[in-house]
Design a protein around this motif. Structure first.
Motif, short mmCIF file in Angstrom:
data_model
loop_
_atom_site.label_atom_id
_atom_site.label_comp_id
_atom_site.label_asym_id
_atom_site.label_seq_id
_atom_site.Cartn_x
_atom_site.Cartn_y
_atom_site.Cartn_z
N GLU A 73 0.83 -1.20 0.00
CA GLU A 73 0.00 0.00 0.00
C GLU A 73 0.86 1.26 0.00
N CYS A 74 1.98 1.23 0.71
CA CYS A 74 2.88 2.38 0.73
C CYS A 74 3.53 2.58 -0.65
N LEU A 75 4.13 1.52 -1.17
CA LEU A 75 4.91 1.63 -2.40
C LEU A 75 4.04 1.86 -3.63
N ALA A 76 2.86 1.25 -3.66
CA ALA A 76 2.00 1.34 -4.85
C ALA A 76 0.83 2.29 -4.64
N ARG A 77 0.93 3.19 -3.69
CA ARG A 77 -0.17 4.11 -3.40
C ARG A 77 -0.49 4.99 -4.62
N GLY A 78 0.52 5.28 -5.44
CA GLY A 78 0.29 6.08 -6.63
C GLY A 78 -0.71 5.43 -7.57
N PHE A 79 -0.66 4.10 -7.69
CA PHE A 79 -1.61 3.39 -8.53
C PHE A 79 -3.00 3.36 -7.89
N ASP A 80 -3.04 3.28 -6.55
CA ASP A 80 -4.32 3.25 -5.85
C ASP A 80 -5.08 4.56 -6.04
N ALA A 81 -4.34 5.67 -6.17
CA ALA A 81 -4.95 6.99 -6.36
C ALA A 81 -4.83 7.46 -7.81
N PHE A 82 -4.64 6.53 -8.73
CA PHE A 82 -4.34 6.89 -10.12
C PHE A 82 -5.50 7.60 -10.82
N SER A 83 -6.73 7.30 -10.44
CA SER A 83 -7.89 7.90 -11.12
C SER A 83 -7.84 9.42 -11.08
N SER A 84 -7.28 9.99 -10.00
CA SER A 84 -7.20 11.45 -9.90
C SER A 84 -6.28 12.03 -10.96
N LEU A 85 -5.24 11.28 -11.36
CA LEU A 85 -4.35 11.74 -12.43
C LEU A 85 -5.06 11.75 -13.78
N VAL A 86 -5.91 10.75 -13.99
CA VAL A 86 -6.65 10.66 -15.26
C VAL A 86 -7.73 11.73 -15.33
N ILE A 87 -8.47 11.88 -14.24
CA ILE A 87 -9.56 12.86 -14.21
C ILE A 87 -9.04 14.28 -14.41
N LEU A 161 -3.53 -3.32 -11.71
CA LEU A 161 -4.69 -3.73 -12.52
C LEU A 161 -5.87 -2.78 -12.31
N ALA A 162 -6.10 -2.39 -11.05
CA ALA A 162 -7.20 -1.47 -10.76
C ALA A 162 -6.96 -0.12 -11.43
N ALA A 163 -5.70 0.33 -11.41
CA ALA A 163 -5.37 1.61 -12.05
C ALA A 163 -5.54 1.52 -13.56
N THR A 164 -5.19 0.39 -14.14
CA THR A 164 -5.31 0.22 -15.59
C THR A 164 -6.75 0.37 -16.05
N MET A 165 -7.70 -0.08 -15.25
CA MET A 165 -9.11 0.04 -15.61
C MET A 165 -9.52 1.50 -15.78
N CYS A 166 -8.81 2.41 -15.11
CA CYS A 166 -9.15 3.83 -15.21
C CYS A 166 -8.94 4.38 -16.62
N VAL A 170 -12.22 5.86 -16.37
CA VAL A 170 -11.82 7.16 -15.81
C VAL A 170 -11.86 7.11 -14.28
N GLN A 171 -13.01 6.87 -13.71
CA GLN A 171 -13.12 6.75 -12.26
C GLN A 171 -12.60 5.40 -11.80
N GLY A 172 -12.03 5.37 -10.61
CA GLY A 172 -11.59 4.10 -10.05
C GLY A 172 -12.78 3.24 -9.67
N LEU A 173 -12.62 1.93 -9.75
CA LEU A 173 -13.70 1.00 -9.43
C LEU A 173 -13.50 0.43 -8.03
N TRP A 248 -0.90 -3.11 -17.97
CA TRP A 248 -0.73 -1.66 -17.77
C TRP A 248 -0.24 -1.00 -19.05
N HIS A 249 0.77 -1.57 -19.68
CA HIS A 249 1.32 -0.98 -20.90
C HIS A 249 0.30 -1.00 -22.04
N VAL A 250 -0.54 -2.03 -22.08
CA VAL A 250 -1.64 -2.06 -23.05
C VAL A 250 -2.59 -0.89 -22.79
N GLY A 251 -2.91 -0.66 -21.53
CA GLY A 251 -3.78 0.45 -21.18
C GLY A 251 -3.18 1.79 -21.55
N VAL A 252 -1.88 1.96 -21.32
CA VAL A 252 -1.21 3.22 -21.68
C VAL A 252 -1.31 3.47 -23.18
#
Length: 260
Positions: A73-87, A161-166, A170-173, A248-252
């Motif tokens: 959770e510490c190291l990958a927190r950026g992916f957990d909050a990734f939807s804000s970067l997309v929005i 994976l959760a971040a890739t769905m964004c 757009v919004q996180g699931l 992830w790279h497919v999503g990018v």
């Protein structure tokens, strides 16, 4: 790694701007998980054991998965909050920088207050290790470290994976929490106590059983036959993150700016 360390330094300084809030949040992260651990303690006080597993054996299982989850959770927190970067359209800026998108998203957010949860997990882990009857050796110590390290990779992979769905939603699931928070809650008990379909899913699809239950059998001398497979089972966590990064790279490649 030098760039990632600079990201962490900047984020740490920014979070320390409000020191009282920082330390209170850290203390909260340390204390709240004890409610879960207390529930497990009272469960064993009432029933004594679960499917042949004693309290300290399950406490070891609890400590390992909580340490892995806290680090993930510490190291990958950026992916957990990734939807804000997309929005906000901020991911567009990441794309034009000459560095990996994975590295930049990892360094976009780091919750240092989660260290409180990590300390709690380490406390339970040490307490369990000192109370169980295990003939420790180098192989078992290495297996324990592999369990934690590969557990971090599994949780990180789920966040990715959760971040890739964004890229499409757009919004996180919130459904992703079933596999992060839900996976943590499930894996803090031995996989043996669950139904067969749960064992299959969390062994061959999301391999929590491979990083927690199977190697734990080796550490506790409960294996049947060769121990090599049980020792190497945590490596399934390292394998799990590879397709997560590929997706992830497919999503990018399919990302379309929100136009914000």
């Amino acid at each position: 790694m030098v760039l990632y360390w600079k990201y962490l330094t900047i984020l740490f300084k920014s979070q320390l701007q409000y020191r009282t809030s920082f330390w209170l949040l850290t203390a909260g992260q340390f204390l709240v998980p004890f409610a879960v651990f207390a529930g497990m303690y009272f469960l064993f006080q009432r029933f004594g054991q679960i499917e042949g597993w004693t309290f300290y054996e399950v406490a070891l299982c609890f400590g390992i998965i909580h340490v892995a989850f806290s680090l993930g959770e510490c190291l990958a927190r950026g992916f957990d909050a990734f939807s804000s970067l997309v929005i906000g359209g901020d991911f567009d800026r990441i794309l034009v920088r000459p560095r990996s998108t994975v590295l930049q998203v990892l360094g976009s957010k780091f919750e240092f207050t989660r260290v409180g949860r990590l300390v709690q997990g380490i406390f339970v882990l040490i307490w369990a290790v000192t109370h169980i009857s295990v003939d420790w050796n180098i192989a078992k110590a290495v297996t324990l470290l592999l369990m934690i390290g590969c557990g971090v990779l599994i949780f990180s992979g789920i966040f990715i994976l959760a971040a890739t769905m964004c890229f499409w939603t757009v919004q996180g699931l919130e459904v992703a929490n079933i596999f992060t928070d839900g996976g943590r809650e499930m894996a803090q008990y031995p996989l043996q106590i669950y139904e067969k379909w749960v064992k299959v899913f969390f062994t061959f699809i999301i391999p929590f059983g491979c990083v927690n239950y199977l190697p734990l059998l080796f550490i506790l001398d409960k294996t049947n036959g060769s121990s090599i497979g049980y020792m190497l089972a945590p490596l399934a966590g390292a394998i799990f993150i590879l397709p997560c990064l590929a997706i992830w790279h497919v999503g990018v490649r399919h990302y379309r700016s929100t136009g914000s």
